[in-house]
Design a protein around this motif. Structure first.
Motif, PDB file in Angstrom:
ATOM      1  N   GLN A   1       0.854  -1.184   0.000  1.00  0.00           N
ATOM      2  CA  GLN A   1       0.000   0.000   0.000  1.00  0.00           C
ATOM      3  C   GLN A   1       0.896   1.244   0.000  1.00  0.00           C
ATOM      4  O   GLN A   1       1.679   1.445   0.919  1.00  0.00           O
ATOM      5  CB  GLN A   1      -0.904   0.011   1.231  1.00  0.00           C
ATOM      6  N   VAL A   2       0.746   2.076  -1.021  1.00  0.00           N
ATOM      7  CA  VAL A   2       1.550   3.289  -1.115  1.00  0.00           C
ATOM      8  C   VAL A   2       1.019   4.346  -0.154  1.00  0.00           C
ATOM      9  O   VAL A   2      -0.190   4.565  -0.062  1.00  0.00           O
ATOM     10  CB  VAL A   2       1.521   3.827  -2.552  1.00  0.00           C
ATOM     11  N   GLN A   3       1.921   4.986   0.559  1.00  0.00           N
ATOM     12  CA  GLN A   3       1.580   6.132   1.391  1.00  0.00           C
ATOM     13  C   GLN A   3       2.329   7.349   0.887  1.00  0.00           C
ATOM     14  O   GLN A   3       3.506   7.256   0.512  1.00  0.00           O
ATOM     15  CB  GLN A   3       1.931   5.865   2.855  1.00  0.00           C
ATOM     16  N   LEU A   4       1.657   8.478   0.878  1.00  0.00           N
ATOM     17  CA  LEU A   4       2.204   9.734   0.388  1.00  0.00           C
ATOM     18  C   LEU A   4       2.186  10.746   1.529  1.00  0.00           C
ATOM     19  O   LEU A   4       1.135  10.959   2.149  1.00  0.00           O
ATOM     20  CB  LEU A   4       1.378  10.248  -0.788  1.00  0.00           C
ATOM     21  N   VAL A   5       3.348  11.360   1.797  1.00  0.00           N
ATOM     22  CA  VAL A   5       3.447  12.337   2.872  1.00  0.00           C
ATOM     23  C   VAL A   5       4.046  13.624   2.319  1.00  0.00           C
ATOM     24  O   VAL A   5       5.213  13.646   1.912  1.00  0.00           O
ATOM     25  CB  VAL A   5       4.302  11.805   4.042  1.00  0.00           C
ATOM     26  N   GLU A   6       3.226  14.670   2.303  1.00  0.00           N
ATOM     27  CA  GLU A   6       3.647  15.968   1.798  1.00  0.00           C
ATOM     28  C   GLU A   6       4.110  16.865   2.946  1.00  0.00           C
ATOM     29  O   GLU A   6       3.591  16.761   4.058  1.00  0.00           O
ATOM     30  CB  GLU A   6       2.489  16.663   1.061  1.00  0.00           C
ATOM     31  N   SER A   7       5.040  17.763   2.651  1.00  0.00           N
ATOM     32  CA  SER A   7       5.515  18.711   3.649  1.00  0.00           C
ATOM     33  C   SER A   7       6.082  19.942   2.956  1.00  0.00           C
ATOM     34  O   SER A   7       6.301  19.932   1.736  1.00  0.00           O
ATOM     35  CB  SER A   7       6.591  18.071   4.536  1.00  0.00           C
ATOM     36  N   GLY A   8       6.335  20.987   3.745  1.00  0.00           N
ATOM     37  CA  GLY A   8       6.975  22.183   3.216  1.00  0.00           C
ATOM     38  C   GLY A   8       6.064  23.377   3.058  1.00  0.00           C
ATOM     39  O   GLY A   8       6.535  24.480   2.754  1.00  0.00           O
ATOM     40  N   GLY A   9       4.768  23.195   3.249  1.00  0.00           N
ATOM     41  CA  GLY A   9       3.853  24.317   3.115  1.00  0.00           C
ATOM     42  C   GLY A   9       4.064  25.351   4.211  1.00  0.00           C
ATOM     43  O   GLY A   9       4.553  25.039   5.294  1.00  0.00           O
ATOM     44  N   ASP A  10       3.674  26.582   3.911  1.00  0.00           N
ATOM     45  CA  ASP A  10       3.880  27.669   4.871  1.00  0.00           C
ATOM     46  C   ASP A  10       3.070  28.878   4.446  1.00  0.00           C
ATOM     47  O   ASP A  10       2.441  28.880   3.373  1.00  0.00           O
ATOM     48  CB  ASP A  10       5.365  28.022   4.925  1.00  0.00           C
ATOM     49  N   LEU A  11       3.093  29.900   5.281  1.00  0.00           N
ATOM     50  CA  LEU A  11       2.540  31.206   4.945  1.00  0.00           C
ATOM     51  C   LEU A  11       3.663  32.015   4.303  1.00  0.00           C
ATOM     52  O   LEU A  11       4.742  32.158   4.902  1.00  0.00           O
ATOM     53  CB  LEU A  11       2.021  31.900   6.202  1.00  0.00           C
ATOM     54  N   VAL A  12       3.410  32.559   3.130  1.00  0.00           N
ATOM     55  CA  VAL A  12       4.441  33.293   2.411  1.00  0.00           C
ATOM     56  C   VAL A  12       3.812  34.528   1.761  1.00  0.00           C
ATOM     57  O   VAL A  12       2.622  34.509   1.412  1.00  0.00           O
ATOM     58  CB  VAL A  12       5.119  32.389   1.357  1.00  0.00           C
ATOM     59  N   GLN A  13       4.593  35.570   1.620  1.00  0.00           N
ATOM     60  CA  GLN A  13       4.093  36.792   0.997  1.00  0.00           C
ATOM     61  C   GLN A  13       4.047  36.645  -0.524  1.00  0.00           C
ATOM     62  O   GLN A  13       4.802  35.851  -1.095  1.00  0.00           O
ATOM     63  CB  GLN A  13       4.983  37.970   1.374  1.00  0.00           C
ATOM     64  N   PRO A  14       3.178  37.387  -1.171  1.00  0.00           N
ATOM     65  CA  PRO A  14       3.161  37.370  -2.642  1.00  0.00           C
ATOM     66  C   PRO A  14       4.547  37.676  -3.201  1.00  0.00           C
ATOM     67  O   PRO A  14       5.253  38.555  -2.695  1.00  0.00           O
ATOM     68  CB  PRO A  14       2.165  38.478  -2.989  1.00  0.00           C
ATOM     69  N   GLY A  15       4.929  36.932  -4.227  1.00  0.00           N
ATOM     70  CA  GLY A  15       6.254  37.062  -4.800  1.00  0.00           C
ATOM     71  C   GLY A  15       7.287  36.157  -4.172  1.00  0.00           C
ATOM     72  O   GLY A  15       8.410  36.043  -4.677  1.00  0.00           O
ATOM     73  N   GLY A  16       6.918  35.494  -3.099  1.00  0.00           N
ATOM     74  CA  GLY A  16       7.839  34.619  -2.393  1.00  0.00           C
ATOM     75  C   GLY A  16       7.975  33.251  -3.038  1.00  0.00           C
ATOM     76  O   GLY A  16       7.372  32.960  -4.077  1.00  0.00           O
ATOM     77  N   SER A  17       8.772  32.417  -2.377  1.00  0.00           N
ATOM     78  CA  SER A  17       9.063  31.077  -2.899  1.00  0.00           C
ATOM     79  C   SER A  17       8.886  30.031  -1.806  1.00  0.00           C
ATOM     80  O   SER A  17       9.040  30.325  -0.613  1.00  0.00           O
ATOM     81  CB  SER A  17      10.511  31.016  -3.407  1.00  0.00           C
ATOM     82  N   LEU A  18       8.579  28.821  -2.237  1.00  0.00           N
ATOM     83  CA  LEU A  18       8.496  27.670  -1.341  1.00  0.00           C
ATOM     84  C   LEU A  18       8.940  26.430  -2.092  1.00  0.00           C
ATOM     85  O   LEU A  18       8.831  26.365  -3.324  1.00  0.00           O
ATOM     86  CB  LEU A  18       7.058  27.445  -0.853  1.00  0.00           C
ATOM     87  N   LYS A  19       9.413  25.451  -1.333  1.00  0.00           N
ATOM     88  CA  LYS A  19       9.742  24.145  -1.896  1.00  0.00           C
ATOM     89  C   LYS A  19       8.977  23.086  -1.125  1.00  0.00           C
ATOM     90  O   LYS A  19       9.157  22.945   0.088  1.00  0.00           O
ATOM     91  CB  LYS A  19      11.243  23.875  -1.808  1.00  0.00           C
ATOM     92  N   LEU A  20       8.117  22.369  -1.825  1.00  0.00           N
ATOM     93  CA  LEU A  20       7.344  21.293  -1.218  1.00  0.00           C
ATOM     94  C   LEU A  20       8.020  19.951  -1.488  1.00  0.00           C
ATOM     95  O   LEU A  20       8.659  19.765  -2.526  1.00  0.00           O
ATOM     96  CB  LEU A  20       5.928  21.264  -1.787  1.00  0.00           C
ATOM     97  N   SER A  21       7.839  19.031  -0.545  1.00  0.00           N
ATOM     98  CA  SER A  21       8.386  17.682  -0.683  1.00  0.00           C
ATOM     99  C   SER A  21       7.279  16.655  -0.504  1.00  0.00           C
ATOM    100  O   SER A  21       6.307  16.891   0.219  1.00  0.00           O
ATOM    101  CB  SER A  21       9.474  17.434   0.365  1.00  0.00           C
ATOM    102  N   CYS A  22       7.466  15.512  -1.149  1.00  0.00           N
ATOM    103  CA  CYS A  22       6.522  14.405  -1.033  1.00  0.00           C
ATOM    104  C   CYS A  22       7.327  13.119  -0.951  1.00  0.00           C
ATOM    105  O   CYS A  22       8.088  12.811  -1.880  1.00  0.00           O
ATOM    106  CB  CYS A  22       5.590  14.381  -2.231  1.00  0.00           C
TER     107      CYS A  22
END
Length: 114
Positions: A1-22
């Motif tokens: 059974q595959v499990q998927l775990v996402e992370s990296g979300g946050d509150l960021v200002q417009p124009g900002g950057s984020l990196k999400l992981s799974c």
């Protein structure tokens, strides 16, 4: 059974950057076409980016040029690099196969707001 775990979300200002992981817990990640999806508040889940097992990528016009999907098969990990974020990018972000054949993970919240 595959499990998927996402992370990296946050509150960021417009124009900002984020990196999400799974992290993909299961077999055959390297042979699976993968994608990122998001669910904006009050809306249906939508597709954000796809990377095939061969490394080809596809994006909708709404994120093209701002988002980049990548993967490290040796680590069973999928990434979403997000730049020039806009308020309309706000939502819960999920990873899954393309098409989405696995059970959904809990997602990670991205909020773009000043």
């Amino acid at each position: 059974q595959v499990q998927l775990v996402e992370s990296g979300g946050d509150l960021v200002q417009p124009g900002g950057s984020l990196k999400l992981s799974c992290v993909f817990s299961g077999d055959n990640f390297g042979f699976t076409n993968m994608a990122w999806y998001r669910q904006p508040p009050g809306k249906q889940r939508e597709w954000v980016a796809t990377m095939t097992r061969f490394g080809s990528t596809t994006y909708p016009d709404s994120v093209k040029g701002r988002f980049r999907i990548s993967r490290i098969n040796a680590n069973n990990t999928l990434f979403l690099h997000m730049n020039s974020l806009k308020p309309e990018d706000t939502g819960v972000y999920y990873c899954n196969a393309w098409p989405s054949t696995f059970s959904w993970g809990q997602g990670t919240q991205v909020t773009v707001s000043s």
